[in-house]
Design an enzyme around this catalytic site. Sequence first.
Site, PDB file in Angstrom:
ATOM      1  CG  HIS A   6      -0.248   0.253  -1.960  1.00  0.00           C
ATOM      2  ND1 HIS A   6       1.065   0.479  -1.728  1.00  0.00           N
ATOM      3  CD2 HIS A   6      -0.759   0.567  -0.701  1.00  0.00           C
ATOM      4  CE1 HIS A   6       1.260   0.958  -0.446  1.00  0.00           C
ATOM      5  NE2 HIS A   6      -0.069   0.760  -0.005  1.00  0.00           N
ATOM      6  CD  GLU A  54      -8.024   5.706   7.205  1.00  0.00           C
ATOM      7  OE1 GLU A  54      -8.268   6.758   7.336  1.00  0.00           O
ATOM      8  OE2 GLU A  54      -7.859   4.838   8.066  1.00  0.00           O
ATOM      9  CG  ASP A  55      -7.958   4.046   1.227  1.00  0.00           C
ATOM     10  OD1 ASP A  55      -7.937   4.916   2.142  1.00  0.00           O
ATOM     11  OD2 ASP A  55      -6.979   3.667   0.879  1.00  0.00           O
ATOM     12  CG  ASP A  77       1.181   1.488   3.837  1.00  0.00           C
ATOM     13  OD1 ASP A  77       1.281   1.420   2.496  1.00  0.00           O
ATOM     14  OD2 ASP A  77       1.009   2.156   4.644  1.00  0.00           O
TER      15      ASP A  77
END
Length: 713
Positions: A48, A76-77, A139
Amino acid sequence: MFTIDDLADRLGGYLPPEEIRQVKRAFYYAEQAHDGQRRRSGEPYVTHPLAVANILANMHMDHQALMAAMLHDVIEDTGVAKKSLAEQFGEPVAELVDGVSKLTQITFEDKAVAQAENFQKMVLAMSRDIRVIIVKLADRLHNMRTLGALRPDKKRRIARETLEIYARIAGRLGINTIRVELEDLSFQALHPMRAERIKRAVGKARGSRRTTIRQVQSSLQKCLDDDGLSGTVVGRQKHLLSIYRKMRDQRKPFAEIMDVFGFRIITDDVDTCYRILGAVHNLYKPVPGRFKDYIAIPKANGYQSLHTTLFGTGGMPIEVQIRTREMEAMANNGIAAHWLYKAGQTERPIAAGSHARAREWVRGLLEMQRQAGNSLEFIEHVKNDLFPDDIYVFTPKGDIMELPQGATVIDFAYSVHTDIGNSCIACRIDRHLAPLSSRLESGQTLEIITAPGARPNTAWLSFVMTAKARSAIRHALKHQQHTESVQLGHRLLNKALADYELSLEELPKDALPSLLRELSLNRSDELLESIGLGNRMAHAIAYRLANKLPEDQPANSGDNGSSNAEGSIVISGADGMVINFARCCHPLPGDPVVGHLSVGKGIVVHRTECRNLVELKSDPDKLFSLSWSDNIQEDFPVALRIHMESRRGLVAELASLVTDADANIERIGIEERDARLSIVNLTLSVHDRVHLASIMKRIRNLSHVDKITRVRN
């Protein structure tokens, strides 16, 4: 499968080797951070960010934006701290990643407040670095391309969010390639069957019209070659959502929409654009009123082109856009062209101008954010601000102002300056006086007339179009209400203190501060405002203040203000937003009136004979004696009931008579009592009781009027 080496090969066309190495290093860092994570489709997660970076590479974005694209989900992840990214890749990249990370929680429907709060964070991040929103758009584009693995309800939610916010922002920043794809992907997710049917119909129509399109394209190209003009003619395809919207809004069948053939002519310089325009107008007749010069007057997002519509063979309409190669790059990449040209070590004026416009737009968003009451109000302003079409009007000095389609005089005044809008009282359009609610058209010259002490009107909110005007009016009205509530609270508290033969000015220095501390208030204005709005009782506050007097100063010792005890509050029309006139009895200057203190509204003025006062009299502390000022300069509504013979032209006759009497009809209704008589319910705007009596006398003198009465309640 697209790899980092494929991306590096593409970047070699415009980035130096050292910057490409930094982009690759960011990829390997992200690959390690996302190790073990997979997307819903089952692919490794790192595909991604790599795809997002590839989208930015198409726009020739700089290496820092590409690195941020690689790392945009790391904070964030994966739990990697912003500080760690700054140490590894530098502060600018860490700020970009942090700015994009804050946008990931934006959602619609049940989480409207959270979405609005996060949208405010996005605007703040954009104000520091506009690349934040470009990375976010890339994104979002890749997420929309890979929606297939999600549940249908989640697809629709993301598509709606994309259509309402991100596609509009892409359009506002001039990034047309991303806007068009986001709109089509959103349309396919929201209405899959409609999108599929239109897509099949478009393919079929293009196949059947291929010969005609080729003939028109070759005739345009031959025209340029014969005149020695350099230019390339290409076909222009309509995208799915554009076709659907035209069919829906214009109520036209698919065949009529597709009957219009679109072509784009790309050339080298502006001078040649205008020469080509003359050549194609000689080849085919132009359609009157369908020519637009966006080169001389660019759109708000920097878009430039010549647009014209021609009558082709057999009357077939042909839409032609003529622009330079730089304008073509700007039309496709918008603000991203700023970095495209910087990558080549030159910054063209057209790209720099787009970047300046984008920064100006973001500054406008920040101003709206400061004036908005809350995050939901702010996001409402932003949505209203994302208009696709603009008009162009002129100031008296000849400066061009850009405004959205349907903008009014008030919108223009606020676009010049907030203070001009706030003090606007009249306007001249092309040297003629015009109402402030007039809708503007391109080419008009406007002159705003202002007056010191003038204030915005609440009615303006019903017709203004721009977010800047709407937020500025609301901000001014809130300030105005606060000021007037404080003034009214001061008058009410002084009137209550008069029962103790006191006034605010005579109180001991410690009395008011002491009471404020007890009530947990910081300033006396807060107390006075709550009294003016009816949230606190003036008599209760006066009692507490009187009890704070020193023992050697009894409450009845003063004689100043004693006349206020017997006096009444003087009102001069709409004395402020906290003095309202009851709609049940329509009081007029000259009527005996009384005021009722209503929570949140301030004083509501009723006629003394109003039936609604019967139940209000149970709380006498909330009733006030009122009197009218001698210099009232406004009109008031009043309701009349007229019994008259039914006849043709009845409404026109009444309207003419009222107009001649210098009054206005606000509302009119007719009910038939029997075959001969009708009852007319009329609401007028009049100056005072004398003016009303004059109008009623004129109506009563009409031969077919049986009876006329003023409606009491």
